[in-house]
Motif scaffolding. Structure first.
Motif: not given
Length: 319
Positions: A302-316
């Motif tokens: 679920q949260w992988r999909g939300v992050a992708q749709r929101a354009g959230i760039t993975p952080q260190n």
């Protein structure tokens, strides 16, 4: 050819004798927070049931990754377990550029311990008193409604992004270093809204510092039954919340996992522990280890999909 059967027998024998010494329960967050409180409450119950000390060790940092990584690297002998959360086993896999543990293959799920809803708050300056009024207000002011979070990719950030996506509202994220400064700015009127963990959020609302509109769980909470859910207030499918669960390093004996699950479930059914959880705004969970495994897989997806749709760039990960 006889090595495998002998290994199984030896493993079974060790599991039958377990535990013979203290068990370490790693809490991947600092003392005093909800994860720490839940860890200490369930540790006391397990200690009484198992007849050996269950010692809580706080290993905080990097959104829980430091403690979870340490647990995953420990010997799978039943003497190290960890309190996982909706961040470490839910959102972190989508928001960290390089995760130092595998939330699926690196651990054996034991039992879901407790959960709590998130709460939707608005600044007192906003002329809104319901979720629908908030949505209408935001749609009339695209790009003007700000919300705070403890940081980019935090569970409450993703939850608010999900709300914005489902309601088709343009909400502006303002990341902070922790919830406390964000809540202070909300109370001062510098932010328009915020979704936060229930204990801190309800405390602010009941003190008059902000207005509570809804909670994010599927059903109303017994902790505050007067507050509607987002789903019922807006007539949409919406569910999110915080949760904590016991996990063991991959390779831990199934017999030990079964024993810990049984003792954990028994403890969570006791009225005394339920009352202690309620005092910290937590609801006991329970269920099988398979139930917990399914919860983790569902949350990660679920949260992988939300992050992708929101354009959230993975952080260190940072401490």
């Amino acid at each position: 050819m006889l090595a495998a059967p002998f290994l199984v027998l030896a493993t079974s024998a060790r599991a039958a004798d377990w535990p013979q010494r203290a068990i370490r329960l790693i809490c991947p967050y600092p003392p005093g927070g909800i994860t720490d409180i839940a860890s200490r409450l369930i540790a006391a119950e397990l200690q009484a049931a198992l007849g050996q000390p269950v010692v809580v060790e706080n290993r905080a940092g990097a959104s829980g990754s430091i403690g979870v990584t340490a647990a995953g690297q420990a010997s799978p002998d039943g003497y190290t377990i960890v309190m996982g959360t909706n961040a470490t086993f839910g959102t972190n896999p989508s928001t960290f550029a390089s995760l130092t543990y595998d939330p699926i293959r690196g651990f054996e799920p034991i039992v879901a311990v407790a959960r709590g809803p998130l709460i939707v708050l608005v600044a007192n300056r906003l002329p809104v008193r319901s979720m629908q009024e908030l949505v209408d207000y935001a749609k009339a002011r695209p790009g003007e409604v700000t919300y705070g979070s403890p940081g980019i990719g935090a569970p409450v950030h993703l939850t608010t992004a999900l709300l914005g996506s489902l309601t088709r509202t343009e909400l502006v994220h303002v990341p902070y270093r922790g919830s406390a400064p964000a809540l202070s700015d909300l109370a001062a009127g510098h932010l328009a809204m915020m979704i936060d963990n229930f204990p801190s959020g309800i405390a602010l609302a009941r003190s008059g510092g902000a207005r509570a509109l809804a909670i994010t769980s599927r059903e109303r909470s017994v902790l505050a039954p007067e507050i509607p859910t987002v789903a019922e207030a807006l007539g949409i499918e919406f569910e999110a919340g915080s949760w904590v669960a016991l996990m063991a390093p991959a390779g831990t004996s199934p017999a030990i996992v079964v024993r810990l699950n049984a003792e954990g479930r028994k403890a969570l059914e006791s009225e005394a522990l339920r009352e202690r959880f309620a005092a910290s705004w937590l609801e006991p969970m329970g269920g099988s280890s398979t139930d917990l495994a399914e919860l983790i897989r569902r949350e990660i997806a679920q949260w992988r999909g939300v992050a992708q749709r929101a354009g959230i760039t993975p952080q260190n990960a940072t401490n």
